[in-house]
Scaffold this active site. Structure first.
Site, PDB file in Angstrom:
ATOM      1  CG  HIS A 106      -4.168 -10.684  -3.168  1.00 29.71           C
ATOM      2  ND1 HIS A 106      -4.424 -10.069  -4.382  1.00 29.71           N
ATOM      3  CD2 HIS A 106      -3.973  -9.688  -2.281  1.00 29.71           C
ATOM      4  CE1 HIS A 106      -4.381  -8.757  -4.218  1.00 29.71           C
ATOM      5  NE2 HIS A 106      -4.103  -8.511  -2.954  1.00 29.71           N
ATOM      6  CG  HIS A 116      -2.155  -0.812   1.041  1.00 37.31           C
ATOM      7  ND1 HIS A 116      -3.343  -0.535   1.678  1.00 37.31           N
ATOM      8  CD2 HIS A 116      -2.403  -1.906   0.287  1.00 37.31           C
ATOM      9  CE1 HIS A 116      -4.253  -1.416   1.337  1.00 37.31           C
ATOM     10  NE2 HIS A 116      -3.704  -2.263   0.486  1.00 37.31           N
TER      11      HIS A 116
END
Length: 788
Positions: free
Chosen positions: A547, A302
């Site tokens: 993920h 991020h």
């Protein structure tokens, strides 16, 4: 012929023969492993041996580098001999990171200039087309079907990608002008496919040219908040709202922006069909790595990469689906940025809810600062550097909003506990009275509560150091306290990435080969010719390995209660961070993250992400796996086989090279091995030695973090000859004592955490048992070295 001439001729012949034999060497797989994972794929016999030995010294002044750092070696007709790196086999590179050598540059320069009338016509057509598109988008604002409902799972996805910076929209419109001009020039045959693919378009002037950022004549001691002015000659490199780079030229079906198609010329399979067939739910816990490793990885991702999607002019999210997902909107009713994911009527999960469409909006584009036209380049909404932009913001305005008096970061004082400040935007799903929704530098800190915990920890770390520096240096004003604290905290963060996190991800061999291991003193790796900007391949595929390692549950432990306090389904704490107001929750969740294993990197993704992501009050959510596949296609990421060749692996020629189960699944959706999406293929590989990801992803990630080190003048290890804000040797030595365990010990609530494992990313395995926070095994930084 004299004897001397014969000797000279013989020597010349031998030299030429040796050089040519080296040049003819085939790039083989130097350090790859067989494609495998939990599909049990057979050995592909990938260690193809060249008949020529690797060069000890590259001919023609070539430089020996890992194959991924020489993209020109995969071009047809390229001759890049193998060579010896310190621990592996590389390729001799003669072009640097350029995609083509001198021959192609000469070919381009010999080509006649583009006709001035063609350029004028392209500019006029571009402006007309942009006006038409903007008018169409403006009309959609009034149509309810064109706006995502706030109760839809897609609204949560929108919150993860939205930016509130108006500059992004202005740059995005300029990028479209240049894109349209490229399309027009290509249609007039004024630009060739090769010129577009190789970025040989700098001889064209685009209709939009963003100004270079203004930089001070004397470089600042402190890193800029937006990433600009890091490189003297290229001040926009790595800056906020600039474009992602490329390891390989994109695979757009029109060469400019249209989504990739199959090698057969037909459309690729639906991203949801790929997800359903290949990315299954499964439970394969890591033997050593904990969920904190996963969560820190998302925190890093991020910080350096934030895709920005198009919105309507009023900032509202675009809907590409009708009836809350029951149908795809007809093309004439869609926004031009729509690329919806089509679902089968009998979809094993979504079919029961009559869902036929997953909303998907394309990423906003960024213009090139060299004023050229070319293929689409997607925009990064964050600075590309690891600079904690999600803590401090990516603009001066945002940083000022996040600051508090005394050089501190603003906080929400929750009965004596510092939490991130509350936000006034309605970006959380629990908006009732008393529910907490927190502010962050990137506006995405509430995405999942374990991420919000790390935002909290690093906010507290800043304030802890700021208070200490203020006491040590009473003559400093609050601006100096703030910027000096930020400089130290960024160095701590970078050190943890390179010293603790990356070695577990990549393994020691790859760390050594790419020069990623921190030095004993100052590092000497800075290269002003290295562009640190992230590659699209890194952002949309390789770094999304994370993920796969997400677990479906967050475990909340209690040492006082001697066991599991509660287990929380992951979707229940997405954009719902109010549990942080429960006093012992932060400590208990940290204990759970350190105790519970993450999942292994493999082609399995928990249903929490592939069926229920951002579900809110709905019985279904989004499929993150399908979104990942579609995002790669949005960016024009080439097929998995192309990146196997790039990193030195043999491409898959046939599905039958794989184990029957893998071959059956892949062939059920893909028409050819050359259609496999990069993210999917990368998850299939067995991990590299000492790491957790396969060869392809390991090389893409290692290459990226090498660029982030070499191309960042403010990298924490550089001395005063490079870094205007360099630390003294004694200060740098203190920073290099810092570990994530120290950060957690110092900034938890101390209610249930009084000990930590020396390596915070490993579970409590033999040799890494928890020790008290005051143990010398968890060293503390001596801030007295920062007394002026």
């Amino acid at each position: 012929m004299t004897l001397m001439k014969l000797v000279i001729s013989f020597v010349k012949f031998n030299f030429i023969f040796i050089a040519l034999s080296c040049i003819r060497s085939i790039v083989s797989e130097p350090y790859g492993t067989s494609l495998g994972g939990h599909y049990g794929v057979n050995d592909l016999n990938e260690h193809v041996h060249s008949t020529e030995a690797p060069c000890d010294v590259c001919p023609r002044h070539g430089v020996c580098v890992p194959p991924v750092q020489c993209p020109a070696h995969v071009r047809p007709g390229a001759r890049n001999p193998r060579c010896h790196l310190e621990t592996q086999i590389g390729v001799c590179c003669f072009t640097g990171v350029s995609h083509a050598g001198k021959y192609w540059h000469r070919k381009r320069s010999n080509r006649a200039s583009i006709n001035v009338e063609d350029v004028k016509a392209a500019h006029n057509q571009s402006r007309r087309k942009l006006q038409m598109w903007l008018l169409r988008a403006e009309g959609l604002q009034k149509e309810p079907y064109a706006v995502v409902n706030v109760t839809s799972p897609s609204y949560g996805h929108h919150l993860s990608l939205v930016t509130y910076d108006e500059r992004a929209q202005r740059l995005g419109r300029g990028a479209l002008l240049n894109l349209f001009a490229a399309q027009e020039l290509k249609s007039r045959q004024a630009l060739t496919d090769d010129e577009l693919a190789l970025r040989f378009t700098d001889h064209t002037d685009g209709p939009y040219c963003p100004p270079n950022p203004p930089c001070p004549e004397v470089p600042s001691k402190y890193r800029s908040v937006d990433g600009n002015c890091n490189n003297k000659d290229n001040p926009s490199w790595g800056g906020t709202h600039t474009g992602y780079g490329r390891l390989l030229a994109p695979s757009y079906s029109d060469g400019v922006w249209a989504i990739r198609i199959s090698a057969s010329g037909e459309p690729l399979p639906s991203a949801r069909a790929v997800s359903t067939a290949l990315i299954l739910d499964g439970n394969h816990p890591s033997s050593n790595h904990n969920l904190l490793f996963m969560q820190f990885g998302q925190f890093v991702a991020h910080d350096i990469s934030t895709g920005v999607v198009y919105t309507l002019a009023n900032g509202k999210p675009i809907s590409c689906c009708d009836g809350n997902g029951e149908a795809v909107l007809p093309p004439e009713m869609q926004h031009w940025a729509c690329a919806p994911i089509v679902l089968d009527e009998d979809d094993v999960f979504y079919g029961q809810f009559k869902q036929r469409c997953i909303n998907f909006v394309r990423t906003q584009l960024a213009p090139d600062f060299d004023c050229s036209v070319g293929y689409a380049t997607q925009m990064n909404g964050a600075s590309h550097y690891p600079d904690l932009s999600h803590l401090y913001g990516s603009s001066v305005e945002k940083m000022s909003q996040l600051r508090a008096p005394g050089g501190l970061l603003a906080v929400f004082n929750d009965y004596g506990r510092e939490l991130p400040p509350l936000t006034h935007r309605k970006e959380c799903l629990n908006v009732h009275d008393g529910a907490a929704c927190f502010e962050s530098g990137d506006n995405h800190g509430n995405q999942v509560i374990s991420l919000t915990v790390l935002h909290t920890i690093w906010t507290r770390e800043h304030n802890k150091i700021a208070r200490a520096l203020s006491a040590l240096n009473p003559g400093w004003d609050e601006d100096t306290v703030f910027m000096e604290t930020r400089r130290i905290v960024l160095a701590e963060f970078q050190h943890i990435i390179y010293n603790e996190w990356l070695p577990l991800l990549l393994g020691s061999k790859i760390m050594q080969m790419y020069g990623l291991t921190p030095s004993a003193g100052y590092a000497l790796a800075y290269d002003p010719e290295t562009n640190p900007s992230l590659s699209g391949e890194f952002a949309t595929a390789a770094m999304r390995f994370g993920h796969s390692v997400v677990d479906s549950q967050l475990t909340v432990l209690s040492r006082q209660r001697k066991g599991v306090y509660e287990s929380i389904s992951l979707p229940e704490v997405m954009f719902q961070p109010s549990r942080l107001r429960i006093k012992p929750f932060l400590d208990r969740l940290l204990l759970g993250l350190m105790w519970r294993p993450m999942q292994s990197v493999d082609p399995f993704v928990t249903e929490a992400l592939s069926r229920y992501m951002f579900h809110g009050g709905n019985p279904y959510g989004l499929d993150l796996a399908a979104i990942n596949v579609q995002r790669g296609r949005d960016y024009g990421i080439r097929s998995y086989n192309d990146y196997r060749k790039l990193v030195g692996l043999q491409p898959l020629a046939d599905f039958h090279q794989l184990a029957p189960s893998a071959a059956r699944r892949l062939s059920s959706v893909y028409a050819s091995p050359d259609d496999i999406d990069l993210w999917v293929g990368g998850l299939l590989e067995e991990p590299v030695e000492g790491g957790i990801i396969g060869t392809t992803f390991a090389n893409i990630i290692a290459d990226q973090f090498t660029k982030l080190k070499r191309g960042d003048r403010y990298y924490y290890e550089y001395g005063p000859d490079v870094n205007p804000g360099a630390f003294t040797p004694s200060q740098l030595a203190e920073i290099k004592k810092v570990t994530l365990s120290r950060i957690l010990c110092d900034n938890s609530d101390g209610i249930e955490i009084s000990a930590a494992s020396p390596n915070a990313f490993f579970r409590s395995v033999p040799g890494n048992e928890p020790v008290p926070c005051d143990s010398p095994l968890i060293a503390a930084m001596d801030l007295s070295k920062f007394k002026e």
